[in-house]
Design an enzyme around this catalytic site. Structure first.
Site, PDB file in Angstrom:
ATOM      1  N   TYR A  58     -17.787 -25.062 -15.029  1.00 45.33           N
ATOM      2  CA  TYR A  58     -17.510 -26.499 -15.046  1.00 45.33           C
ATOM      3  C   TYR A  58     -16.985 -26.988 -13.705  1.00 45.33           C
ATOM      4  CZ  TYR A  58     -15.225 -30.917 -16.189  1.00 45.33           C
ATOM      5  OH  TYR A  58     -14.822 -32.226 -16.189  1.00 45.33           O
TER       6      TYR A  58
ATOM      7  N   THR B 159      -9.026 -36.757 -24.061  1.00 45.34           N
ATOM      8  CA  THR B 159     -10.393 -36.855 -24.564  1.00 45.34           C
ATOM      9  C   THR B 159     -10.727 -35.570 -25.314  1.00 45.34           C
ATOM     10  OG1 THR B 159     -11.348 -35.853 -22.569  1.00 45.34           O
ATOM     11  CG2 THR B 159     -11.117 -38.270 -22.591  1.00 45.34           C
TER      12      THR B 159
ATOM     13  N   ASN C 123     -21.057 -40.282 -15.984  1.00 39.43           N
ATOM     14  CA  ASN C 123     -19.898 -39.851 -16.758  1.00 39.43           C
ATOM     15  C   ASN C 123     -20.194 -38.654 -17.664  1.00 39.43           C
ATOM     16  OD1 ASN C 123     -17.182 -40.367 -18.216  1.00 39.43           O
ATOM     17  ND2 ASN C 123     -18.692 -40.560 -19.862  1.00 39.43           N
TER      18      ASN C 123
ATOM     19  N   SER D 283     -15.914 -36.931 -11.565  1.00 37.08           N
ATOM     20  CA  SER D 283     -15.698 -35.511 -11.340  1.00 37.08           C
ATOM     21  C   SER D 283     -14.348 -35.106 -11.934  1.00 37.08           C
ATOM     22  CB  SER D 283     -15.773 -35.203  -9.836  1.00 37.08           C
ATOM     23  OG  SER D 283     -15.687 -33.812  -9.603  1.00 37.08           O
TER      24      SER D 283
ATOM     25  N   LYS E 198     -18.748 -29.485 -10.796  1.00 38.23           N
ATOM     26  CA  LYS E 198     -18.159 -30.749 -10.365  1.00 38.23           C
ATOM     27  C   LYS E 198     -17.996 -30.787  -8.847  1.00 38.23           C
ATOM     28  CE  LYS E 198     -17.782 -32.980 -14.218  1.00 38.23           C
ATOM     29  NZ  LYS E 198     -18.565 -34.218 -14.441  1.00 38.23           N
TER      30      LYS E 198
ATOM     31  N   ASP F 257     -32.800 -36.951 -22.322  1.00 37.82           N
ATOM     32  CA  ASP F 257     -32.239 -35.675 -21.911  1.00 37.82           C
ATOM     33  C   ASP F 257     -32.335 -35.562 -20.395  1.00 37.82           C
ATOM     34  OD1 ASP F 257     -31.254 -33.159 -21.640  1.00 37.82           O
ATOM     35  OD2 ASP F 257     -32.609 -32.209 -23.063  1.00 37.82           O
TER      36      ASP F 257
END
Length: 224
Positions: free
Chosen positions: A143, A178, A77, A126, A147, A51
């Site tokens: 999010y 994805t 990633n 990113s 990044k 973790d």
């Protein structure tokens, strides 16, 4: 043959990357909370459940000391995303996104950099949403801003470690098919598949530091 560390290997780009490096004969340390069977069974892949968001990097350091002695490539990633209007995102949710997307990256860097030599390459994955001046989308404040933080951190570390010959670069990805893309943009079909983007990242991780250091490259054929 390189010693390659990849995070977020349970699905999508990270999963494809781990297999591509391993199938090419490189040693891979795949770090993810869930481990696909194909990675567990591959002779060139070591799977590690750690973790990183909580700073638990001791297993990573212990593995490198015992098995590799050094690391050549790190690909950050792993990522977390929440799609909500800003006023509905709780403090805990916002903090969690930063723990995964920023603090986890910093923690892994601290653990691995003592084992990296001249020619080493650290690549942070990113998003176009984390680059100044690009199109932004409502609901992705946690999010995209996280990044952006990773991008600046990479630029700073490139400066700090340039005398040691370790390079840091950022790939700001556009739309790729994805599961995470579906979380952000339900129903949108991107023109690129995960394995196609993994192929680009694979080659960049191995050779990009010959040409770039401290750079943010926009890898995008489209954005939703």
């Amino acid at each position: 043959m390189k010693n390659v560390i990849i995070t977020g290997t349970s699905r999508g780009i990270g999963y494809a990357l781990a297999l591509q490096f391993a199938n090419a004969g490189h040693n891979v340390l795949a770090i993810s909370r869930k481990m696909p069977q194909e990675l567990l069974e591959h002779e060139n892949i070591t799977c590690l459940s750690a973790d990183l968001a909580e700073g638990n990097t001791t297993p990573v350091s212990d593995f490198i000391k015992a098995s590799w002695t050094h690391a050549d490539v790190v690909i950050h990633n792993a990522g977390a995303l929440v799609l909500k209007p800003f006023e509905q995102i709780t403090a805990d949710e916002f903090e969690y996104i930063y723990k995964v997307n920023v603090f986890g990256v910093a923690a892994l860097n601290r653990a691995v950099l003592p084992f990296m030599q001249a020619g080493g390459h650290v690549v942070s994955i990113s998003s176009m949403g984390g680059v100044q001046g690009t199109m932004k989308f409502a609901g992705l404040s946690a999010y995209s801003s996280s990044k952006g933080a990773v991008t600046i951190m990479s630029e700073l570390l490139a400066e700090e470690y340039k005398e040691q010959g370790v390079s840091f670069n950022v790939l700001a990805l556009g739309a790729v098919n994805t599961e995470m893309l579906q979380e952000a943009f339900p129903g949108y079909v991107a023109p690129l598949q995960a394995v196609q983007m993994a192929d680009y990242i694979y080659n960049f991780a191995l050779t990009g530091n010959t040409y770039f250091n401290g750079k943010v490259l926009q890898v995008s054929s489209s954005t939703p």
